[in-house]
Design a protein around this motif. Structure first.
Motif, PDB file in Angstrom:
ATOM      1  N   GLN A 170       0.387   5.718  -0.038  1.00 38.92           N
ATOM      2  CA  GLN A 170      -0.454   6.910  -0.043  1.00 38.92           C
ATOM      3  C   GLN A 170       0.406   8.128   0.269  1.00 38.92           C
ATOM      4  OE1 GLN A 170      -3.507   6.594   2.960  1.00 38.92           O
ATOM      5  NE2 GLN A 170      -2.069   6.739   4.643  1.00 38.92           N
ATOM      6  N   GLY A 192     -12.037   2.043  -0.580  1.00 36.22           N
ATOM      7  CA  GLY A 192     -11.875   2.009  -2.023  1.00 36.22           C
ATOM      8  C   GLY A 192     -12.866   1.075  -2.688  1.00 36.22           C
ATOM      9  N   TRP A 197      -8.737   2.444   3.833  1.00 31.14           N
ATOM     10  CA  TRP A 197      -7.578   3.283   4.152  1.00 31.14           C
ATOM     11  C   TRP A 197      -7.651   3.760   5.595  1.00 31.14           C
ATOM     12  CZ3 TRP A 197      -3.720   3.080   0.810  1.00 31.14           C
ATOM     13  CH2 TRP A 197      -4.004   2.678  -0.493  1.00 31.14           C
ATOM     14  N   ALA A 238       0.532   3.392   4.638  1.00 29.46           N
ATOM     15  CA  ALA A 238      -0.869   3.160   5.009  1.00 29.46           C
ATOM     16  C   ALA A 238      -1.021   2.196   6.183  1.00 29.46           C
ATOM     17  CB  ALA A 238      -1.681   2.693   3.810  1.00 29.46           C
ATOM     18  N   LEU A 249       0.831  -1.198   0.000  1.00 31.76           N
ATOM     19  CA  LEU A 249       0.000   0.000   0.000  1.00 31.76           C
ATOM     20  C   LEU A 249       0.863   1.243   0.000  1.00 31.76           C
ATOM     21  CD1 LEU A 249      -2.602  -1.076   2.711  1.00 31.76           C
ATOM     22  CD2 LEU A 249      -2.735  -1.385   0.239  1.00 31.76           C
ATOM     23  N   THR A 263      -1.905   2.109  -4.925  1.00 31.17           N
ATOM     24  CA  THR A 263      -1.627   3.496  -4.587  1.00 31.17           C
ATOM     25  C   THR A 263      -2.936   4.252  -4.488  1.00 31.17           C
ATOM     26  OG1 THR A 263       0.470   3.367  -5.766  1.00 31.17           O
ATOM     27  CG2 THR A 263      -0.383   5.567  -5.294  1.00 31.17           C
ATOM     28  N   ARG A 264      -3.102   4.964  -3.382  1.00 32.04           N
ATOM     29  CA  ARG A 264      -4.302   5.762  -3.188  1.00 32.04           C
ATOM     30  C   ARG A 264      -4.231   7.007  -4.054  1.00 32.04           C
ATOM     31  NH1 ARG A 264      -6.766   7.819   2.538  1.00 32.04           N
ATOM     32  NH2 ARG A 264      -8.334   9.188   1.672  1.00 32.04           N
ATOM     33  N   ASP A 265      -5.308   7.282  -4.784  1.00 32.02           N
ATOM     34  CA  ASP A 265      -5.368   8.464  -5.643  1.00 32.02           C
ATOM     35  C   ASP A 265      -5.567   9.716  -4.815  1.00 32.02           C
ATOM     36  OD1 ASP A 265      -5.051   6.897  -7.874  1.00 32.02           O
ATOM     37  OD2 ASP A 265      -7.211   6.599  -8.103  1.00 32.02           O
TER      38      ASP A 265
END
Length: 89
Positions: free
Chosen positions: A12, A73, A67, A19, A10, A87-89
């Protein structure tokens, strides 16, 4: 022969780039696997490594991330037997 597997990392933005505290769900048919991203390691040290899921005989799964700040998500389809960075946008 070993069963199917999936390794997930993960990422972010911000101070918690790995994360830590997130929960990852992996589902296939009627099965659901859940793991928390934690920091592990030896004395006075730690490392947030990839989450490893042993998945039996399935070829495809769906994955979603809860998250650390509470955002959940969307489910994402993916094939097994690979290492993926989410990957968190």
């Amino acid at each position: 022969e070993t069963g199917a597997w999936l390794q997930l990392e993960l990422r972010q933005q911000g101070t918690n780039t790995r994360a830590v505290g997130a929960f990852v769900e992996v589902r296939s048919d009627d099965q659901l696997w859940t793991q928390e991203a934690t920091v592990g390691g030896g004395h006075a040290g730690g490392n947030a490594g990839a989450l490893h899921f042993g998945l039996g005989e399935t070829d495809t799964v769906e994955v979603r991330v809860h998250w650390p700040d509470g955002l959940i998500g969307e489910w994402r389809a993916m094939t097994t037997n690979q290492r993926v960075t989410l990957t968190r946008d």
